[in-house]
Design a protein around this motif. Structure first.
Motif, short mmCIF file in Angstrom:
data_model
loop_
_atom_site.label_atom_id
_atom_site.label_comp_id
_atom_site.label_asym_id
_atom_site.label_seq_id
_atom_site.Cartn_x
_atom_site.Cartn_y
_atom_site.Cartn_z
N ALA A 103 0.83 -1.21 0.00
CA ALA A 103 0.00 0.00 0.00
C ALA A 103 0.87 1.26 0.00
O ALA A 103 0.44 2.33 -0.44
CB ALA A 103 -0.93 0.00 1.21
N GLU A 104 2.11 1.14 0.48
CA GLU A 104 3.00 2.30 0.50
C GLU A 104 3.31 2.78 -0.92
O GLU A 104 3.49 3.97 -1.15
CB GLU A 104 4.31 1.98 1.23
CG GLU A 104 4.14 1.46 2.67
CD GLU A 104 3.80 2.54 3.69
OE1 GLU A 104 3.61 3.71 3.29
OE2 GLU A 104 3.76 2.21 4.90
N TYR A 105 3.37 1.84 -1.86
CA TYR A 105 3.59 2.25 -3.25
C TYR A 105 2.39 3.03 -3.78
O TYR A 105 2.53 3.95 -4.58
CB TYR A 105 3.88 1.04 -4.14
CG TYR A 105 5.29 0.49 -3.98
CD1 TYR A 105 6.40 1.31 -4.16
CD2 TYR A 105 5.51 -0.84 -3.65
CE1 TYR A 105 7.68 0.82 -4.00
CE2 TYR A 105 6.80 -1.35 -3.50
CZ TYR A 105 7.88 -0.52 -3.68
OH TYR A 105 9.15 -1.00 -3.53
N SER A 106 1.19 2.64 -3.33
CA SER A 106 0.00 3.41 -3.71
C SER A 106 0.09 4.82 -3.13
O SER A 106 -0.27 5.80 -3.77
CB SER A 106 -1.27 2.73 -3.20
OG SER A 106 -1.45 1.48 -3.82
N ALA A 107 0.60 4.90 -1.90
CA ALA A 107 0.75 6.22 -1.26
C ALA A 107 1.76 7.06 -2.03
O ALA A 107 1.61 8.28 -2.17
CB ALA A 107 1.18 6.05 0.19
N SER A 108 2.80 6.41 -2.57
CA SER A 108 3.80 7.13 -3.35
C SER A 108 3.16 7.69 -4.63
O SER A 108 3.43 8.84 -5.02
CB SER A 108 4.96 6.18 -3.70
OG SER A 108 6.03 6.92 -4.19
N THR A 109 2.30 6.91 -5.25
CA THR A 109 1.56 7.38 -6.42
C THR A 109 0.72 8.61 -6.06
O THR A 109 0.64 9.57 -6.82
CB THR A 109 0.61 6.25 -6.91
OG1 THR A 109 1.38 5.09 -7.15
CG2 THR A 109 -0.11 6.65 -8.18
N ALA A 110 0.10 8.55 -4.88
CA ALA A 110 -0.74 9.66 -4.43
C ALA A 110 0.09 10.92 -4.24
O ALA A 110 -0.31 12.02 -4.63
CB ALA A 110 -1.44 9.27 -3.12
N GLU A 111 1.28 10.76 -3.62
CA GLU A 111 2.16 11.92 -3.41
C GLU A 111 2.62 12.47 -4.77
O GLU A 111 2.74 13.69 -4.95
CB GLU A 111 3.37 11.51 -2.57
CG GLU A 111 3.03 11.09 -1.13
CD GLU A 111 2.77 12.26 -0.19
OE1 GLU A 111 3.16 13.40 -0.51
OE2 GLU A 111 2.17 12.01 0.88
N ALA A 112 2.88 11.54 -5.71
CA ALA A 112 3.31 11.98 -7.05
C ALA A 112 2.23 12.81 -7.72
O ALA A 112 2.52 13.77 -8.43
CB ALA A 112 3.66 10.76 -7.91
N ARG A 113 0.96 12.45 -7.47
CA ARG A 113 -0.13 13.22 -8.06
C ARG A 113 -0.11 14.66 -7.52
O ARG A 113 -0.27 15.62 -8.26
CB ARG A 113 -1.47 12.55 -7.76
CG ARG A 113 -2.63 13.32 -8.37
CD ARG A 113 -3.71 12.43 -8.97
NE ARG A 113 -3.15 11.17 -9.40
CZ ARG A 113 -3.34 10.02 -8.77
NH1 ARG A 113 -4.12 9.97 -7.72
NH2 ARG A 113 -2.78 8.93 -9.22
N MET A 114 0.12 14.79 -6.21
CA MET A 114 0.19 16.15 -5.64
C MET A 114 1.43 16.87 -6.14
O MET A 114 1.41 18.09 -6.37
CB MET A 114 0.19 16.08 -4.11
CG MET A 114 -1.09 15.54 -3.52
SD MET A 114 -1.12 15.64 -1.71
CE MET A 114 0.04 14.34 -1.27
N ALA A 115 2.54 16.13 -6.31
CA ALA A 115 3.79 16.75 -6.74
C ALA A 115 3.67 17.33 -8.15
O ALA A 115 4.31 18.32 -8.49
CB ALA A 115 4.93 15.74 -6.69
N ARG A 116 2.84 16.70 -8.99
CA ARG A 116 2.67 17.19 -10.35
C ARG A 116 1.45 18.09 -10.52
O ARG A 116 1.51 19.13 -11.16
CB ARG A 116 2.58 15.99 -11.32
CG ARG A 116 2.03 16.32 -12.71
CD ARG A 116 2.91 17.34 -13.46
NE ARG A 116 2.33 17.68 -14.77
CZ ARG A 116 1.42 18.64 -14.96
NH1 ARG A 116 0.97 19.35 -13.94
NH2 ARG A 116 0.97 18.89 -16.18
#
Lengths: 500, 102
Positions: A103-116
């Motif tokens: 699930a941490e990889y999903s969280a990384s995807t979520a952070e990437a969405r905010m980063a972009r």
């Protein structure tokens, strides 16, 4: 030439908004991806993140954190903490590692969405580091259990779980996909960073770290609390966003997402963290109950923070507080009863010492949940183990995907919350879960719970064997009683002694 | 716990530190940097919850003195696992506070 201090240049350096010339603002920041709610770019400039961190500082601090986590692990490697641990604690580790790393990889995807796609420059800066944080969390929590795989095959689930249709993973994924993977930057910031990370992750990554320390598992305790230091920083992405949404008349939208994700996180954590704290952790090492940790982290700290941001207490709050008395017990009973469909060996947690502790922490436990365990205990004492196995499946909620349950005993009041939507019947465990569904029915309507899949014929043959296959539970992985029923013999000996 | 429905009505602020030298230094600094205020330290073995009412300052220099080694303010993050209230991070201090006093 004098060097400027970091705070003198930070705001200027991360002010990276510009007026797009070749594309429209909506092409640069598609509203669905940004979650911009019609708020123009200029309004996002006032986003003021409380944690101002530059990349060089980030690298230095993270290096120090990792050096700490890995060196404690290395130092304790030969102390055989795992081998010497109570099987109840081993179950905590298996449940944790199966539920969280992927699930941490999903969280990384979520952070990437905010980063972009975040429209606020400060959000993008913080989320860039948050994205790296979450990769760290996945890698730490895959590396630590990896060494346990040769000792116990159930640890294979630390990595494997994410690719299966195991019922508990379906439940976790239903929440994490909703909260992290499939929403725009603003909704991720509200749901993941604020509701989930300033609130509930403290329960699993600090509350449980306290239990781990009591058990003596310093390697695990130190690693998960180190993870929470990252959360503590990037969880602050949500707060300044709430300020902007409130200033621009979007309180209702902010409150709605926050309310949905608090409820959803509460349901999942009542199962995972609740059972781990109230039953799996050996009773001698259990200083605080799940309810007491909830009071410390979620009521005194998180609910307070919610009010401070100018949001309101969620409408269902009194119900959530009332549920604190029984949610963990209902989930634990399900875990143990349906033990052949777990990837861990589940402790029963009902020795005389356990029962005394449960009654002290949850007055009334003996008259409710205790009476069900009485029947299970008697069946085991009489050698009728087959009666302690399930013959049917539990009814699962169409939102949280967890069993629909309540308090057993004279006041048995299990209640289904049914809903007809476009010709299909849905069932919910609570008003909260039904409310979440009704907020965005089209988002959730197509999902089939494990029970729906059984009824639709997806699981063949439609029996335990078919279910184990469908959930990828291989021989040698399926769960049983963690203590191999030794606790039953302790009770038998005590009863014989009393009778003599 | 009959007061659970009222527990959110508090003004407690302060860091939750992972156990270790830095946590102890921060607990000592909280006393020194907030004169006249009652500081509570709850020891949960894995972490220390260090709190006071309303507002708390932690000065970089005080922590440095308590640790007996150079310390830059952002190193606090290595063991700052959580906190009650809001945080302001500056080069020479951090401040925990609430915007809304209950």
């Amino acid at each position: 030439m004098a060097l400027l201090g970091r705070l003198d240049w930070y705001n200027l350096a991360r002010t990276t908004n510009w007026t797009p010339g070749s594309v429209t603002e909506d092409e640069l920041f598609p509203p669905d991806m940004s979650g911009s709610m019609g708020i123009p770019l200029s309004k996002w400039e006032s986003y003021d993140e409380p944690y101002k961190q530059t990349y060089p500082e980030y690298v230095k601090v993270q290096r120090e954190k990792d050096a700490g986590a890995y060196s404690v692990k290395a130092a304790l490697e030969r102390s055989e903490i795992y081998e010497k641990a109570d099987p109840g604690w081993q179950a905590v580790l298996k449940l944790h590692y199966g539920a969280f790393p992927r699930a941490e990889y999903s969280a990384s995807t979520a952070e990437a969405r905010m980063a972009r796609f975040g429209k606020a420059p400060g959000m993008r800066n913080m989320a860039t580091m948050g994205m790296l944080d979450e990769m760290r969390h996945a890698q730490l929590q895959l590396y630590f259990p990896h060494e346990l795989c040769p000792k116990d095959r159930q640890f294979d689930w630390a990595h494997k779980s994410g690719d299966t249709n195991h019922w508990a993973i379906v439940a976790a994924r239903h929440l994490f996909d909703d909260m992290m993977v499939t929403r725009g930057a603003s909704e991720v910031a509200l749901g993941l960073t604020f509701a989930f990370e300033t609130g509930f992750t403290n329960m699993q990554f600090l509350g449980l770290a306290a239990d781990a320390a009591e058990v003596g598992d310093w390697s695990f305790s130190n690693m998960i609390s180190s993870i929470q230091t990252d959360e503590s920083r990037h969880a602050q992405i949500g707060g300044p966003l709430v300020a902007i949404l409130l200033e621009n008349g979007k309180k209702e939208e902010a409150q709605r997402i926050v309310d949905m994700m608090i409820w959803r996180a509460w349901r999942l954590f009542s199962a995972v963290t609740g059972a781990a704290m109230d039953y799996f952790t050996p009773v001698a090492d259990r200083k605080m109950s799940f309810k007491e940790f909830m009071l410390e982290w979620i009521v005194s700290q998180f609910e307070r923070a919610l009010l401070d941001l100018g949001l309101d207490k969620p409408w269902y709050w009194d119900q959530l507080v009332a549920d604190l008395d029984h949610a963990s017990h209902a989930m634990q009973m399900g875990f143990w009863f349906w033990r052949p469909i777990m990837w861990w060996n589940n402790p029963a947690g009902v020795t005389a010492e356990d029962r005394a502790w449960l009654e002290e922490k949850y007055p009334g436990w003996s008259e409710s949940f205790g009476t069900v365990w009485d029947v299970i205990t008697d069946n085991l004492l009489e050698g009728k183990k087959e009666r302690t196995y399930p013959e049917t499946l539990p009814m699962l909620c169409n939102m949280c995907q967890l069993p629909i349950a309540s308090v057993p005993g004279p006041a048995w009041k299990v209640r289904d919350f049914p809903l007809e939507y476009k010709g299909r019947s849905y069932h919910f465990c609570s008003e909260g879960c039904q409310w979440c569904f009704e907020q965005e029915p089209e988002r959730y309507a197509g999902h089939l719970s494990l029970i729906d899949r059984f009824l639709a014929g997806h699981i063949q043959p439609p029996n335990l064997e078919g279910a184990l296959n469908y959930m990828s539970l291989a021989p040698g992985e399926i769960g049983d009683d963690a203590h191999n029923y030794a606790w039953v013999e302790t009770i038998r000996a005590a009863r014989q002694k009393a009778a003599a | 716990m009959s007061d659970i429905s009222q527990s959110h009505i508090n003004n407690k602020v302060g860091p939750v530190m992972r156990q270790g030298d830095l946590a102890n230094a921060v607990a000592e600094a909280a006393e020194i940097d907030n004169p006249g205020k009652a500081i509570t330290v709850e020891d949960k073995l894995a972490y220390l919850r260090i709190q006071t009412d309303g507002e708390m300052f932690l000065q970089r220099q005080t922590i440095e003195e308590m640790l007996g080694r150079p310390f830059s303010m952002n190193e606090l993050e290595v063991d700052l696992a959580s906190f009650a209230g809001r945080i302001d991070t500056k080069a020479d201090y951090v401040r925990f506070h609430h915007a809304l006093v209950l």
